[in-house]
Design a protein around this motif. Structure first.
Motif, mmCIF file in Angstrom:
data_model
loop_
_atom_site.group_PDB
_atom_site.id
_atom_site.type_symbol
_atom_site.label_atom_id
_atom_site.label_comp_id
_atom_site.label_asym_id
_atom_site.label_seq_id
_atom_site.Cartn_x
_atom_site.Cartn_y
_atom_site.Cartn_z
ATOM 1 N N MET A 1 40.406 26.375 45.857
ATOM 2 C CA MET A 1 41.477 26.815 44.976
ATOM 3 C C MET A 1 41.751 28.297 45.218
ATOM 4 S SD MET A 1 41.670 26.746 40.837
ATOM 5 C CE MET A 1 42.958 25.612 40.436
ATOM 6 N N LYS A 2 43.011 28.662 45.167
ATOM 7 C CA LYS A 2 43.394 30.046 45.384
ATOM 8 C C LYS A 2 42.938 30.927 44.229
ATOM 9 C CE LYS A 2 47.742 29.184 47.773
ATOM 10 N NZ LYS A 2 49.169 29.478 47.756
ATOM 11 N N SER A 3 42.529 32.134 44.549
ATOM 12 C CA SER A 3 42.180 33.078 43.486
ATOM 13 C C SER A 3 43.261 34.135 43.330
ATOM 14 C CB SER A 3 40.835 33.733 43.766
ATOM 15 O OG SER A 3 40.886 34.437 44.990
ATOM 16 N N ILE A 4 44.209 34.173 44.282
ATOM 17 C CA ILE A 4 45.350 35.086 44.222
ATOM 18 C C ILE A 4 46.617 34.235 44.282
ATOM 19 C CG2 ILE A 4 46.605 36.929 45.412
ATOM 20 C CD1 ILE A 4 44.042 37.936 44.168
ATOM 21 N N LEU A 5 47.543 34.498 43.369
ATOM 22 C CA LEU A 5 48.777 33.721 43.296
ATOM 23 C C LEU A 5 49.986 34.586 43.620
ATOM 24 C CD1 LEU A 5 48.062 31.861 39.926
ATOM 25 C CD2 LEU A 5 47.663 31.025 42.237
ATOM 26 N N ALA A 6 50.869 34.054 44.444
ATOM 27 C CA ALA A 6 52.131 34.718 44.765
ATOM 28 C C ALA A 6 53.195 34.252 43.770
ATOM 29 C CB ALA A 6 52.551 34.367 46.187
ATOM 30 N N THR A 7 54.359 34.848 43.855
ATOM 31 C CA THR A 7 55.450 34.497 42.942
ATOM 32 C C THR A 7 55.738 33.000 42.964
ATOM 33 O OG1 THR A 7 56.442 36.685 43.161
ATOM 34 C CG2 THR A 7 57.877 34.914 42.405
ATOM 35 N N ARG B 1 57.629 38.831 32.502
ATOM 36 C CA ARG B 1 57.013 40.089 32.944
ATOM 37 C C ARG B 1 57.515 41.266 32.120
ATOM 38 N NH1 ARG B 1 57.324 40.856 39.231
ATOM 39 N NH2 ARG B 1 56.133 42.697 38.619
ATOM 40 N N LYS B 2 58.741 41.203 31.653
ATOM 41 C CA LYS B 2 59.327 42.315 30.897
ATOM 42 C C LYS B 2 58.951 42.298 29.419
ATOM 43 C CE LYS B 2 61.325 44.193 34.318
ATOM 44 N NZ LYS B 2 60.706 45.358 34.899
ATOM 45 N N LYS B 3 58.769 41.115 28.818
ATOM 46 C CA LYS B 3 58.587 41.115 27.365
ATOM 47 C C LYS B 3 57.444 40.282 26.807
ATOM 48 C CE LYS B 3 61.555 37.358 25.950
ATOM 49 N NZ LYS B 3 62.417 36.913 24.908
ATOM 50 N N ASP B 4 56.891 39.381 27.544
ATOM 51 C CA ASP B 4 55.913 38.457 26.979
ATOM 52 C C ASP B 4 54.462 38.767 27.311
ATOM 53 O OD1 ASP B 4 57.772 37.004 25.600
ATOM 54 O OD2 ASP B 4 57.972 35.451 27.114
ATOM 55 N N ASN B 5 54.139 40.013 27.602
ATOM 56 C CA ASN B 5 52.758 40.397 27.869
ATOM 57 C C ASN B 5 52.159 39.625 29.045
ATOM 58 O OD1 ASN B 5 50.583 42.054 27.341
ATOM 59 N ND2 ASN B 5 49.623 40.613 25.950
ATOM 60 N N PHE B 6 53.003 39.300 30.017
ATOM 61 C CA PHE B 6 52.540 38.601 31.215
ATOM 62 C C PHE B 6 51.653 39.554 32.017
ATOM 63 C CE2 PHE B 6 53.033 36.514 35.371
ATOM 64 C CZ PHE B 6 52.849 35.199 34.989
ATOM 65 N N PRO B 7 50.629 39.043 32.675
ATOM 66 C CA PRO B 7 49.727 39.923 33.436
ATOM 67 C C PRO B 7 50.463 40.777 34.472
ATOM 68 C CG PRO B 7 48.835 37.708 33.315
ATOM 69 C CD PRO B 7 50.221 37.647 32.748
ATOM 70 N N VAL B 8 49.973 41.961 34.649
ATOM 71 C CA VAL B 8 50.521 42.884 35.636
ATOM 72 C C VAL B 8 50.020 42.464 37.017
ATOM 73 C CG1 VAL B 8 50.535 45.305 36.370
ATOM 74 C CG2 VAL B 8 50.566 44.734 33.934
ATOM 75 N N PRO B 9 50.892 42.455 38.018
ATOM 76 C CA PRO B 9 50.435 42.102 39.367
ATOM 77 C C PRO B 9 49.350 43.070 39.859
ATOM 78 C CG PRO B 9 52.829 42.163 39.267
ATOM 79 C CD PRO B 9 52.332 42.727 37.978
ATOM 80 N N VAL B 10 48.498 42.571 40.736
ATOM 81 C CA VAL B 10 47.429 43.402 41.297
ATOM 82 C C VAL B 10 47.850 44.062 42.601
ATOM 83 C CG1 VAL B 10 45.569 42.131 40.184
ATOM 84 C CG2 VAL B 10 46.366 41.407 42.435
ATOM 85 N N SER B 11 49.059 43.771 43.060
ATOM 86 C CA SER B 11 49.563 44.361 44.296
ATOM 87 C C SER B 11 50.115 45.766 44.022
ATOM 88 C CB SER B 11 50.650 43.463 44.881
ATOM 89 O OG SER B 11 51.604 43.140 43.901
ATOM 90 N N PHE C 1 51.517 39.937 43.443
ATOM 91 C CA PHE C 1 50.457 38.939 43.492
ATOM 92 C C PHE C 1 49.619 39.093 42.242
ATOM 93 C CE2 PHE C 1 51.504 39.492 47.956
ATOM 94 C CZ PHE C 1 51.532 38.191 48.406
ATOM 95 N N TRP C 2 49.152 37.960 41.695
ATOM 96 C CA TRP C 2 48.349 37.982 40.480
ATOM 97 C C TRP C 2 47.001 37.329 40.736
ATOM 98 C CZ3 TRP C 2 53.510 37.015 40.701
ATOM 99 C CH2 TRP C 2 54.340 37.780 39.900
ATOM 100 N N ARG C 3 45.992 37.787 40.005
ATOM 101 C CA ARG C 3 44.681 37.127 40.038
ATOM 102 C C ARG C 3 44.759 35.872 39.176
ATOM 103 N NH1 ARG C 3 42.196 42.657 39.674
ATOM 104 N NH2 ARG C 3 42.799 42.506 37.502
ATOM 105 N N LEU C 4 44.219 34.785 39.677
ATOM 106 C CA LEU C 4 44.204 33.525 38.940
ATOM 107 C C LEU C 4 43.533 33.711 37.582
ATOM 108 C CD1 LEU C 4 44.709 30.500 38.699
ATOM 109 C CD2 LEU C 4 42.580 30.123 39.945
ATOM 110 N N GLU C 5 42.443 34.460 37.532
ATOM 111 C CA GLU C 5 41.731 34.645 36.260
ATOM 112 C C GLU C 5 42.609 35.348 35.221
ATOM 113 O OE1 GLU C 5 38.969 38.504 36.839
ATOM 114 O OE2 GLU C 5 38.647 36.923 38.319
#
Length: 58
Positions: free
Chosen positions: A1-7, A25-35, A42-46
């Motif tokens: 399973m991937k641990s890094i997710l692309a768009t 990403r702008k309003k719902d407290n979505f995780p900040v990308p790690v890139s 790119f986001w961490r799966l965790e």
């Protein structure tokens, strides 16, 4: 399973379009990308799983 997710991984995971992801990403407290800021996001799966857990109603 991937641990890094692309768009596209995020879009497929939730069955949403790019505009919805942009709104999250702008309003719902979505995780900040790690890139780096000007790179493709790119986001961490965790981080995504933690966001899912915090946004589900009990």
């Amino acid at each position: 399973m991937k641990s890094i997710l692309a768009t596209n991984d995020i879009l497929n995971r939730y069955g949403v379009g790019r505009q919805t992801l942009w709104r999250w990403r702008k309003k719902d407290n979505f995780p900040v990308p790690v890139s780096p800021p000007l790179a493709r996001p790119f986001w961490r799966l965790e981080d995504i799983e933690l966001w899912e857990t915090s946004n589900t109603s009990a």
